[in-house]
Motif scaffolding. Structure first.
Motif, PDB file in Angstrom:
ATOM      1  N   TYR A 200      -2.210  35.159  64.689  1.00 54.25           N
ATOM      2  CA  TYR A 200      -3.399  35.786  65.241  1.00 54.25           C
ATOM      3  C   TYR A 200      -4.483  35.918  64.171  1.00 54.25           C
ATOM      4  CZ  TYR A 200      -0.223  37.252  69.024  1.00 54.25           C
ATOM      5  OH  TYR A 200       0.685  37.287  70.062  1.00 54.25           O
ATOM      6  N   ASP A 201      -5.579  36.519  64.580  1.00 58.68           N
ATOM      7  CA  ASP A 201      -6.658  36.788  63.620  1.00 58.68           C
ATOM      8  C   ASP A 201      -6.160  37.747  62.531  1.00 58.68           C
ATOM      9  OD1 ASP A 201      -8.336  35.211  65.137  1.00 58.68           O
ATOM     10  OD2 ASP A 201      -9.138  36.904  66.281  1.00 58.68           O
ATOM     11  N   ASN A 202      -6.865  37.737  61.412  1.00 58.19           N
ATOM     12  CA  ASN A 202      -6.563  38.631  60.285  1.00 58.19           C
ATOM     13  C   ASN A 202      -5.185  38.361  59.688  1.00 58.19           C
ATOM     14  OD1 ASN A 202      -9.062  39.976  60.719  1.00 58.19           O
ATOM     15  ND2 ASN A 202      -8.090  41.252  62.286  1.00 58.19           N
ATOM     16  N   HIS A 203      -4.694  37.144  59.909  1.00 53.64           N
ATOM     17  CA  HIS A 203      -3.412  36.717  59.340  1.00 53.64           C
ATOM     18  C   HIS A 203      -2.249  37.575  59.822  1.00 53.64           C
ATOM     19  CE1 HIS A 203      -5.269  33.793  56.634  1.00 53.64           C
ATOM     20  NE2 HIS A 203      -6.220  34.693  56.425  1.00 53.64           N
ATOM     21  N   VAL A 204      -2.304  37.972  61.081  1.00 54.43           N
ATOM     22  CA  VAL A 204      -1.192  38.687  61.709  1.00 54.43           C
ATOM     23  C   VAL A 204      -0.302  37.662  62.400  1.00 54.43           C
ATOM     24  CG1 VAL A 204      -0.515  40.296  63.540  1.00 54.43           C
ATOM     25  CG2 VAL A 204      -2.437  40.847  62.022  1.00 54.43           C
ATOM     26  N   ALA A 205       0.932  37.575  61.957  1.00 54.85           N
ATOM     27  CA  ALA A 205       1.882  36.625  62.539  1.00 54.85           C
ATOM     28  C   ALA A 205       2.651  37.290  63.680  1.00 54.85           C
ATOM     29  CB  ALA A 205       2.848  36.126  61.480  1.00 54.85           C
ATOM     30  N   TYR A 206       2.927  36.521  64.710  1.00 55.25           N
ATOM     31  CA  TYR A 206       3.705  36.996  65.853  1.00 55.25           C
ATOM     32  C   TYR A 206       4.903  36.068  66.011  1.00 55.25           C
ATOM     33  CZ  TYR A 206       5.064  37.608  70.774  1.00 55.25           C
ATOM     34  OH  TYR A 206       5.769  37.825  71.935  1.00 55.25           O
ATOM     35  N   ILE A 207       6.107  36.644  65.978  1.00 56.08           N
ATOM     36  CA  ILE A 207       7.329  35.878  66.209  1.00 56.08           C
ATOM     37  C   ILE A 207       8.148  36.588  67.280  1.00 56.08           C
ATOM     38  CG2 ILE A 207       9.470  34.984  65.234  1.00 56.08           C
ATOM     39  CD1 ILE A 207       8.139  34.820  62.535  1.00 56.08           C
ATOM     40  N   GLN A 208       8.430  35.862  68.333  1.00 54.23           N
ATOM     41  CA  GLN A 208       9.259  36.404  69.403  1.00 54.23           C
ATOM     42  C   GLN A 208      10.635  35.742  69.343  1.00 54.23           C
ATOM     43  OE1 GLN A 208       8.430  35.093  73.385  1.00 54.23           O
ATOM     44  NE2 GLN A 208       9.239  36.959  74.321  1.00 54.23           N
ATOM     45  N   ILE A 209      11.687  36.558  69.386  1.00 53.73           N
ATOM     46  CA  ILE A 209      13.058  36.052  69.470  1.00 53.73           C
ATOM     47  C   ILE A 209      13.599  36.437  70.838  1.00 53.73           C
ATOM     48  CG2 ILE A 209      15.362  36.030  68.455  1.00 53.73           C
ATOM     49  CD1 ILE A 209      14.158  36.998  65.848  1.00 53.73           C
ATOM     50  N   THR A 210      13.928  35.453  71.646  1.00 54.68           N
ATOM     51  CA  THR A 210      14.358  35.741  73.011  1.00 54.68           C
ATOM     52  C   THR A 210      15.862  35.918  73.136  1.00 54.68           C
ATOM     53  OG1 THR A 210      14.417  33.373  73.503  1.00 54.68           O
ATOM     54  CG2 THR A 210      12.394  34.558  74.040  1.00 54.68           C
ATOM     55  N   GLU A 211      16.617  35.436  72.122  1.00 47.99           N
ATOM     56  CA  GLU A 211      18.065  35.600  72.097  1.00 47.99           C
ATOM     57  C   GLU A 211      18.559  35.156  70.727  1.00 47.99           C
ATOM     58  OE1 GLU A 211      18.364  33.158  75.418  1.00 47.99           O
ATOM     59  OE2 GLU A 211      18.809  31.324  74.316  1.00 47.99           O
ATOM     60  N   PHE A 212      19.805  35.467  70.424  1.00 46.77           N
ATOM     61  CA  PHE A 212      20.353  35.122  69.113  1.00 46.77           C
ATOM     62  C   PHE A 212      21.469  34.088  69.261  1.00 46.77           C
ATOM     63  CE2 PHE A 212      18.409  39.271  68.436  1.00 46.77           C
ATOM     64  CZ  PHE A 212      17.743  39.081  67.240  1.00 46.77           C
ATOM     65  N   ASP A 213      21.088  32.815  69.413  1.00 49.03           N
ATOM     66  CA  ASP A 213      22.036  31.702  69.426  1.00 49.03           C
ATOM     67  C   ASP A 213      22.246  31.211  68.004  1.00 49.03           C
ATOM     68  OD1 ASP A 213      22.227  31.704  72.184  1.00 49.03           O
ATOM     69  OD2 ASP A 213      20.796  30.077  72.459  1.00 49.03           O
ATOM     70  N   LEU A 214      23.170  30.276  67.826  1.00 52.12           N
ATOM     71  CA  LEU A 214      23.355  29.683  66.510  1.00 52.12           C
ATOM     72  C   LEU A 214      22.110  28.930  66.063  1.00 52.12           C
ATOM     73  CD1 LEU A 214      27.050  28.395  66.636  1.00 52.12           C
ATOM     74  CD2 LEU A 214      26.158  30.500  65.626  1.00 52.12           C
ATOM     75  N   VAL A 215      21.373  28.350  67.021  1.00 54.93           N
ATOM     76  CA  VAL A 215      20.164  27.607  66.653  1.00 54.93           C
ATOM     77  C   VAL A 215      19.017  28.535  66.271  1.00 54.93           C
ATOM     78  CG1 VAL A 215      20.751  25.644  68.127  1.00 54.93           C
ATOM     79  CG2 VAL A 215      19.356  27.515  69.060  1.00 54.93           C
ATOM     80  N   THR A 216      19.152  29.815  66.575  1.00 52.15           N
ATOM     81  CA  THR A 216      18.042  30.746  66.371  1.00 52.15           C
ATOM     82  C   THR A 216      17.731  30.965  64.895  1.00 52.15           C
ATOM     83  OG1 THR A 216      18.667  31.879  68.420  1.00 52.15           O
ATOM     84  CG2 THR A 216      17.137  33.022  66.972  1.00 52.15           C
ATOM     85  N   THR A 217      18.753  30.961  64.047  1.00 49.98           N
ATOM     86  CA  THR A 217      18.527  31.179  62.620  1.00 49.98           C
ATOM     87  C   THR A 217      17.544  30.157  62.070  1.00 49.98           C
ATOM     88  OG1 THR A 217      20.751  32.083  62.328  1.00 49.98           O
ATOM     89  CG2 THR A 217      19.600  31.347  60.349  1.00 49.98           C
ATOM     90  N   GLY A 218      17.789  28.883  62.330  1.00 46.89           N
ATOM     91  CA  GLY A 218      16.894  27.836  61.856  1.00 46.89           C
ATOM     92  C   GLY A 218      15.522  27.917  62.472  1.00 46.89           C
ATOM     93  N   GLN A 219      15.476  28.242  63.767  1.00 43.91           N
ATOM     94  CA  GLN A 219      14.184  28.353  64.446  1.00 43.91           C
ATOM     95  C   GLN A 219      13.371  29.510  63.873  1.00 43.91           C
ATOM     96  OE1 GLN A 219      14.928  28.578  68.679  1.00 43.91           O
ATOM     97  NE2 GLN A 219      15.824  26.541  68.779  1.00 43.91           N
ATOM     98  N   PHE A 220      14.031  30.644  63.621  1.00 45.12           N
ATOM     99  CA  PHE A 220      13.322  31.787  63.047  1.00 45.12           C
ATOM    100  C   PHE A 220      12.869  31.472  61.626  1.00 45.12           C
ATOM    101  CE2 PHE A 220      13.192  35.581  60.409  1.00 45.12           C
ATOM    102  CZ  PHE A 220      12.288  36.364  61.112  1.00 45.12           C
ATOM    103  N   GLU A 221      13.747  30.902  60.841  1.00 36.98           N
ATOM    104  CA  GLU A 221      13.404  30.598  59.452  1.00 36.98           C
ATOM    105  C   GLU A 221      12.209  29.659  59.380  1.00 36.98           C
ATOM    106  OE1 GLU A 221      15.680  29.434  55.300  1.00 36.98           O
ATOM    107  OE2 GLU A 221      16.531  28.752  57.207  1.00 36.98           O
TER     108      GLU A 221
END
Length: 432
Positions: A241-262
């Motif tokens: 977003y503006d002002n360098h505000v990052a938004y990260i949504q995690i919809t569930e915690f699968d094994l693939v989620t670690t890499g996607q979040f990172e």
């Protein structure tokens, strides 16, 4: 737990909207969160292999199969005595003579096992057939051979598509959010649970499944042929977003989620992130190892979570603190943020490294273990409780936000997410 139409997955590419279902029946104090938000944000629930937490709770997959013949502990009394066996035989004969249609013996046998688990009066303790166990194990991966849609319980006994993943066979075929799954390969799905529906939709990669759906405003059911393909479940969304505000949504915690979040987190840092909004609303949980790995990218040194069983045995999951977040953090929660989501939110709150905004979380603070049996089936049993770093057990209670704001469904329908806007405002104050 809450599912991908996968080759054996309750995920059916379809997340079982297990949001409130498999693991949760309505949680306490959740009335302010609405179905409108679920349709916009919700995915569903994930079970797992290894240690898993979902709206259905945490699950530890015990990989060593228990031999059926040796299952009873030495000296233990059991319910399978001669009198019980005789009564079962009478009941089976009675069903065969009077029930209005034929029933396979395997169906009756599985019903016995399910009934035994049902007698525990614990919605999280269940029996799995071999097919259901395969589905459960595949769910944790987040990669499926399916069609690319999520499901939830619907009306009139039919499951309903709650979300269609972009660039998947489901989207290409024209399946739509809100469609009720009426038939699969011409078999009526009324009254069938999500696992059964998924088992009928799953199949080999590059084969097709015929789905008949009931669609709002359509004069009659619609037949759609959908190809099954390999699909990686998208569990993380990122935006700057503006002002360098990052938004990260995690919809569930699968094994693939670690890499996607990172990947999303590293991109945010590369783009000059000065504050982070982590959205865990309607995230029903998932794999414990995954949420701990993500926690280790954010938390200071110390405890992430610990579990205790009825014997007092304690297992601890810790963080070295090498990657503690260095920018202001806001975590969005609601009444459907459950289990693994509550572990992460609870740790953030206990360490005071961020503020929680939204409404009280679901309150799923118990752990299940999946125990394989030698015939390929399995049982899932509630075996322990888990605790936040400060020793809080949130089961049936949830985690209260630092800044409470109820979700406004009317605003959301007009394009404004009032909880997200509040999170931005809170983060802006923290960044000053």
């Amino acid at each position: 737990m809450q599912n991908q139409y996968s080759n054996g997955s309750n995920h059916a590419d379809f997340q079982t909207g297990n949001l409130i279902q498999q693991g949760s029946g309505q949680g306490p104090g959740k009335k302010s969160d609405t179905k409108y938000y679920i349709l916009g944000i919700l995915t569903g629930v994930l079970a797992a292999a290894a240690i898993v937490l979902g709206a259905v709770g945490a699950m530890r997959l015990y990989r060593a199969a228990v031999p059926i013949a040796d299952a009873r502990l030495d000296g233990a009394k059991g319910i399978t005595n001669a009198s019980v066996e005789k009564k079962l035989a009478v009941l089976e004969d009675t069903i065969g003579k009077y029930f209005w249609k034929d029933v396979e013996e395997k169906t009756l046998e599985d019903g016995l096992y399910r009934g035994l688990l049902d007698s525990l009066e614990d919605p999280y303790s269940v029996y799995y057939t071999n097919e259901e166990l395969v589905a459960l194990q595949q769910q944790t991966e987040g990669i499926y051979y399916g069609i690319g849609a999520y499901i939830q319980d619907g009306d009139a006994g039919y499951v309903q598509i709650s979300r269609v993943i972009k660039n998947t066979p489901a989207e290409e075929s024209g399946l739509m959010q809100g469609d009720y799954i009426y038939k699969v390969n011409d078999e009526d799905m009324q009254g069938k649970d999500k696992s059964y529906v998924v088992s009928k939709i799953k199949g080999e990669e590059h084969t097709f499944v015929k789905m008949t759906v009931i669609r709002e405003n359509a004069p009659e059911p619609v037949d759609i042929n959908v190809e099954r393909r390999k699909i990686e479940s998208p569990t993380v969304e990122y935006e700057m977003y503006d002002n360098h505000v990052a938004y990260i949504q995690i919809t569930e915690f699968d094994l693939v989620t670690t890499g996607q979040f990172e990947s999303a987190y590293n991109q945010a840092k590369a783009e000059g992130m000065k504050g982070l909004i982590l959205d865990l609303r309607s995230n029903p949980g998932g794999n414990l190892s995954t949420v701990c790995d993500i926690a280790r990218m954010l938390l200071p040194k110390g405890m992430i979570v610990y579990t205790e069983d009825k014997y007092g045995k304690r297992d601890e999951y810790t963080c070295e603190g090498d990657n503690q977040i260095e920018v202001p953090l806001v975590v969005l929660t609601n009444g459907y943020s459950a289990s693994a989501s509550e572990i992460l939110a609870g740790a953030v709150k206990d360490y005071g490294i961020g503020k929680l905004v939204g409404t009280t979380t679901f309150g799923k603070g118990i752990v299940q273990k999946v125990i394989n049996l030698s015939d390929g089936s399995a049982v899932k049993l509630t075996v322990s409780s888990y605790f936040t770093p400060n020793g809080n057990n949130i089961h049936g209670i949830g985690i209260e936000p630092d800044v409470e704001i109820a979700f406004d469904a009317e605003l959301y329908k007009s394009g404004t997410d009032n909880q997200l806007e509040k999170a931005k405002a809170v983060l802006a104050d923290m960044m000053q």
